[in-house]
Scaffold this motif. Structure first.
Motif, PDB file in Angstrom:
ATOM      1  N   LEU A 197      -1.366   3.056  -5.934  1.00 54.26           N
ATOM      2  CA  LEU A 197      -0.905   1.790  -5.377  1.00 54.26           C
ATOM      3  C   LEU A 197      -1.931   1.176  -4.432  1.00 54.26           C
ATOM      4  N   TRP A 253       3.516  -2.673 -10.060  1.00 60.21           N
ATOM      5  CA  TRP A 253       3.810  -1.655  -9.060  1.00 60.21           C
ATOM      6  C   TRP A 253       5.172  -0.988  -9.292  1.00 60.21           C
ATOM      7  N   GLY A 286       2.623   1.557 -11.752  1.00 62.38           N
ATOM      8  CA  GLY A 286       1.736   1.789 -10.621  1.00 62.38           C
ATOM      9  C   GLY A 286       0.270   1.517 -10.917  1.00 62.38           C
TER      10      GLY A 286
END
Length: 513
Positions: free
Chosen positions: A339, A453, A502
């Motif tokens: 991330l 994400w 991610g």
């Protein structure tokens, strides 16, 4: 002996063979009667050398009708060829697409800003900051934002001294040392003069605004006179509403001319406001750069891309950060290395200036409570040969090394590519946990950012709105990626791009006339 006899004897001596000319075989006369050392060269009797025409012959030929016609033909062909080349060059220039003029760019638009809010935690104080400038310069940052460093006690206006560096951070001499060395490396330095940075209200409350603003103005003038490149303050919304706000503006931005090689920046921070409110502050306060917390406060892709869409036209006055407004580390919101890479890529490619806190380049863990996290400087220290290695610690060290290299690659790319520096922004996709957009400038390379994400893969159908008059390819090349399924330099279909959970990818395609 008479004279005639003496002359005859000399003739005999002269006729004798010189010893050096005797045959090497030692047995008399050389073959064919030739004396040793002599060379016979046969010259052809009939050989004739060409000497060209004489002057008289040339003059006779030059005046003949055939030669006159030849000269005229050659002259006409020369001028026809010259005119043809000139006409071709003019046609190419006229038909070639004109380059779009570069917008006005200031130093804070040309690369990332790097905040060091606590010099002691970063490198043991300002002297340590100066010693670490070589390492900072490798990040290709364009500006340092230092502080707040001034002396004050929380919520006590009487203790405010904006001209004195608090002792645990260093001294004024050390601060000027940082400034001098940073300038040698082409890095600008901004001082954070937020007055009550340790207290609840950055400006000690509205009732004291006049006194506080006068102190901030005087300090700004003093530090700028010493060579600093800008001033930063927090709670821009409140500060810009004070009666004396224009005094601070004049102190920082006064006497600007078009001939100034380098402008001094007035930078303001805002929190908990909407994109339209940020836009209004950009247009009404006169500040050079507004740093907002929109990216931190919004967690959905739809909201994030909507805010980018609303503010992209003012990108040269807009700063983006994830934690930077609160002087926190990016890792406070990005819990994993994947991330952190994702948000680094997003910040470097968004329309505006990326602002990072120290340690964001390595995923430095956020501090506990009010304490600032200690910066880690042992990333390049390999384990000693034969030493017992903690595999988990070593893996973490290597991961931080990799994060820093990723950060530097993104910073370098943004500084080189016009589409990323100041290119236009076009939204392509958004969902609750993903977004994608296009950056494009004139005839430069085009770039697509796609980030996810979320916890599941995201398939995006990337396409421009029907109203956009831009060439749109069916495939693009992967420039940078955190997703193993999207390897660098491979081609991917834009109509069906799948980004893993991610992960982030930066795509590239070329301009076509």
């Amino acid at each position: 002996m008479n004279k005639d006899a003496e002359i005859d004897m000399k003739d005999v001596e002269l006729n004798e063979l010189d010893p050096e000319k005797q045959p090497m075989t030692g047995d008399g006369q050389a073959p064919s009667g030739e004396k040793n050392g002599s060379v016979k060269v046969k010259v052809p009797e009939d050989e004739v050398s060409f000497t060209g025409l004489s002057k008289e012959e040339l003059m006779q030929v030059a005046g003949t009708p055939g030669w006159v016609r030849t000269r005229w033909v050659l002259l006409i062909l020369f001028w026809l060829g010259w005119v043809g080349m000139l006409a071709g060059a003019i046609v190419i220039i006229v038909q070639a697409p004109r380059c779009k003029p570069i917008p006005e760019m200031n130093w804070w638009n040309e690369g990332p800003l790097y905040q060091i809010s606590d010099a002691e935690a970063f490198a043991g104080g300002l002297e340590g900051v100066e010693n670490k400038l070589d390492s900072i310069n490798q990040l290709k940052v364009k500006g340092l934002v230092l502080g707040p460093l001034h002396s004050v006690q929380a919520d006590r206006l009487s203790t405010l001294n904006l001209l004195e560096v608090t002792p645990n951070q260093g001294s004024q001499e050390a601060l000027l040392g940082v400034l001098k060395k940073a300038h040698k490396k082409g890095i600008s330095v901004v001082l954070d003069l937020t007055p009550n940075y340790l207290g609840a209200d950055p400006w000690f409350g509205a009732g004291t605004s006049g006194e506080v603003m006068e102190k901030v103005k005087a300090a700004a003038e003093r530090w700028l006179d010493l060579g600093f490149d800008g001033i930063k303050i927090s709670d821009l919304g409140a500060a810009s509403g004070f009666v004396d706000w224009s005094l601070l503006q004049a102190a920082v931005q006064g006497n600007r001319t078009e001939d100034d090689e380098k402008k001094r920046a007035l930078m303001g921070v805002v929190e908990n406001v909407s994109a339209p409110e940020v836009l209004e502050l950009v247009n009404t306060t006169g500040v050079d750069l507004v740093l907002s917390d929109l990216l931190s406060s919004k967690s959905g892709g739809v909201e994030r891309i909507r805010d980018m869409d609303a503010l992209s036209a003012e990108q040269r006055s807009l700063g983006w950060g994830l934690g930077a407004t609160q002087r926190d580390q990016l890792s406070k919101q990005a819990a994993t290395a994947a991330l952190i890479r994702l948000y680094q890529l997003l910040l470097f490619t968004m329309p505006g200036t990326p602002v990072f806190s120290y340690g964001d380049e390595i995923g430095l863990p956020a501090g506990q409570g009010p304490d600032s996290p200690k910066m880690l400087w042992d990333l390049d220290q390999e384990p000693a040969e034969g030493a017992v290695v903690d595999e988990a610690v070593e893996a973490q060290r290597q991961e931080r090394q990799s994060l820093r290299a990723w950060f530097i690659s993104l910073s370098d790319l943004r500084g080189k590519e016009r589409s990323l520096l100041h290119g236009n922004y076009h939204p392509l996709h958004s969902s609750s946990s993903s977004l994608a957009f296009l950056r494009v400038w004139d005839q430069s390379e085009r770039y697509i950012t796609a980030v996810n994400w979320g916890a599941a893969p995201e398939t995006m159908a990337l396409k421009l709105a029907p109203t956009e008059e831009l060439e749109w390819p069916t495939v693009a090349k992967v420039k940078m990626s955190t997703d193993d399924e999207l390897s660098e330099d491979t081609l991917v279909e834009l109509g069906k791009l799948t980004v893993g959970p991610g992960h982030a990818v930066l795509l590239q395609f070329s301009y076509k006339a």
